[in-house]
Motif scaffolding. Structure first.
Motif, PDB file in Angstrom:
ATOM      1  N   HIS A 112      -0.561  10.574   7.039  1.00 15.25           N
ATOM      2  CA  HIS A 112      -0.750  10.548   5.493  1.00 15.25           C
ATOM      3  C   HIS A 112      -1.041   9.219   5.121  1.00 15.25           C
ATOM      4  O   HIS A 112      -1.881   9.101   4.072  1.00 15.25           O
ATOM      5  CB  HIS A 112       1.103  10.984   5.113  1.00 15.25           C
ATOM      6  N   GLU A 133      -4.632   8.904   5.139  1.00 15.24           N
ATOM      7  CA  GLU A 133      -5.422   9.426   4.030  1.00 15.24           C
ATOM      8  C   GLU A 133      -5.500   8.888   2.744  1.00 15.24           C
ATOM      9  O   GLU A 133      -6.429   8.732   2.074  1.00 15.24           O
ATOM     10  CB  GLU A 133      -4.744  10.834   3.949  1.00 15.24           C
ATOM     11  N   VAL A 134      -4.205   8.381   2.357  1.00 21.64           N
ATOM     12  CA  VAL A 134      -4.005   7.680   1.112  1.00 21.64           C
ATOM     13  C   VAL A 134      -4.845   6.584   1.045  1.00 21.64           C
ATOM     14  O   VAL A 134      -5.501   6.232   0.164  1.00 21.64           O
ATOM     15  CB  VAL A 134      -2.340   7.145   0.838  1.00 21.64           C
ATOM     16  N   PHE A 144      -8.305   5.149  -1.742  1.00 21.77           N
ATOM     17  CA  PHE A 144      -7.595   4.129  -2.771  1.00 21.77           C
ATOM     18  C   PHE A 144      -8.624   2.995  -2.866  1.00 21.77           C
ATOM     19  O   PHE A 144      -9.096   2.254  -1.942  1.00 21.77           O
ATOM     20  CB  PHE A 144      -6.382   3.547  -2.425  1.00 21.77           C
ATOM     21  N   LEU A 179      -0.320   3.446  -6.266  1.00 21.88           N
ATOM     22  CA  LEU A 179      -0.358   3.611  -5.251  1.00 21.88           C
ATOM     23  C   LEU A 179       1.103   4.104  -4.408  1.00 21.88           C
ATOM     24  O   LEU A 179       0.927   5.126  -3.580  1.00 21.88           O
ATOM     25  CB  LEU A 179      -0.616   2.333  -4.394  1.00 21.88           C
ATOM     26  N   GLU A 225       1.431   7.808  -4.800  1.00 21.59           N
ATOM     27  CA  GLU A 225       0.629   8.498  -3.730  1.00 21.59           C
ATOM     28  C   GLU A 225       1.123   8.686  -2.229  1.00 21.59           C
ATOM     29  O   GLU A 225       1.323   9.581  -1.591  1.00 21.59           O
ATOM     30  CB  GLU A 225      -0.821   8.048  -3.710  1.00 21.59           C
ATOM     31  N   VAL A 226       1.579   7.521  -2.117  1.00 23.84           N
ATOM     32  CA  VAL A 226       2.338   7.242  -0.789  1.00 23.84           C
ATOM     33  C   VAL A 226       3.599   8.179  -0.680  1.00 23.84           C
ATOM     34  O   VAL A 226       3.840   8.616   0.292  1.00 23.84           O
ATOM     35  CB  VAL A 226       2.744   5.835  -0.338  1.00 23.84           C
ATOM     36  N   ASP A 280       4.105  10.985  -2.247  1.00 25.52           N
ATOM     37  CA  ASP A 280       3.755  12.091  -2.771  1.00 25.52           C
ATOM     38  C   ASP A 280       4.955  13.214  -2.303  1.00 25.52           C
ATOM     39  O   ASP A 280       5.370  13.342  -1.141  1.00 25.52           O
ATOM     40  CB  ASP A 280       2.419  12.512  -2.002  1.00 25.52           C
TER      41      ASP A 280
END
Length: 201
Positions: free
Chosen positions: A58, A61-62, A66, A100, A103-104, A106
């Motif tokens: 994960h 991917e983030v 970014f 950020l 998103e981390v 999520d």
């Protein structure tokens, strides 16, 4: 397999990171040498050890999607009296950090969690020491300034000795540099207007 305590953060680069870490120790914060100077994205979180592969995937991917963004520190702030923390303020990069960490964390991802307090990115320089020592920290770093381009973040694990150790770095992808500064952003306005209601992440 048991559990591990993880954190995700943006490391404050050298020479600033070591400077602030040594100052934090000098103020009497016994935890200073076990905590690399950082901006928190995910606070200490206990997870099942077998979730680590999914967490790493994960975060990869983030980070890949970014863009790098400018960071600038200037002066000090505090969460007192709500929480015994003095910090160096982020005056550029708040928007990037806030997006950020969203998103981390999520809600559909492996690091989904609620925060105890509203997210307010900062660099802690004193925590849980005497009021007098925190006053010294606040005054000593009142004119502090540093800037760099944030190009990634890292995953850390807290050992049984309380020391945080880096497990892996996650560099950002090749997106354009330049999330513009947002001095009037909702996060900043909340921090200024809410005062004691703004608490550390």
């Amino acid at each position: 397999m048991g559990t591990v305590t993880l954190g995700v953060s943006i490391a404050v680069p050298e020479p600033y990171g070591s400077q602030l870490q040594e100052l934090r120790a000098g103020f009497g914060d016994a935890a200073a040498h076990g905590i690399p100077t950082h901006v928190t994205l995910v606070p200490p979180t206990e997870v099942e050890a077998d979730r680590l592969p999914a967490i790493r995937a994960h975060l990869t991917e983030v980070a890949a999607a970014f863009p790098a963004f400018p960071m600038r520190l200037s002066g000090t702030g505090t969460f007192r009296p709500v929480s015994p923390v003095v910090f160096v303020q982020i005056v550029e990069g708040v928007e990037g950090c806030t997006r950020l960490q969203g998103e981390v964390r999520d809600p559909a991802g492996p690091l989904s969690r609620e925060l105890a307090f509203p997210y307010h990115p900062h660099v802690t320089v004193a925590h849980g020491i005497s009021e007098e020592a925190m006053d010294v920290a606040f005054a000593t770093l009142a004119e502090y300034a540093a800037e760099w381009v944030c190009e990634g973040f890292a995953l850390y694990e807290q050992g049984s000795d309380g020391v945080w150790r880096k497990l892996r770095e996650y560099p950002f992808g090749s997106g354009p540099i330049g999330v513009p500064a947002q001095p009037g952003s909702p996060v900043d306005q909340t921090a200024e207007a809410a005062g004691a209601t703004v608490r550390p992440s």
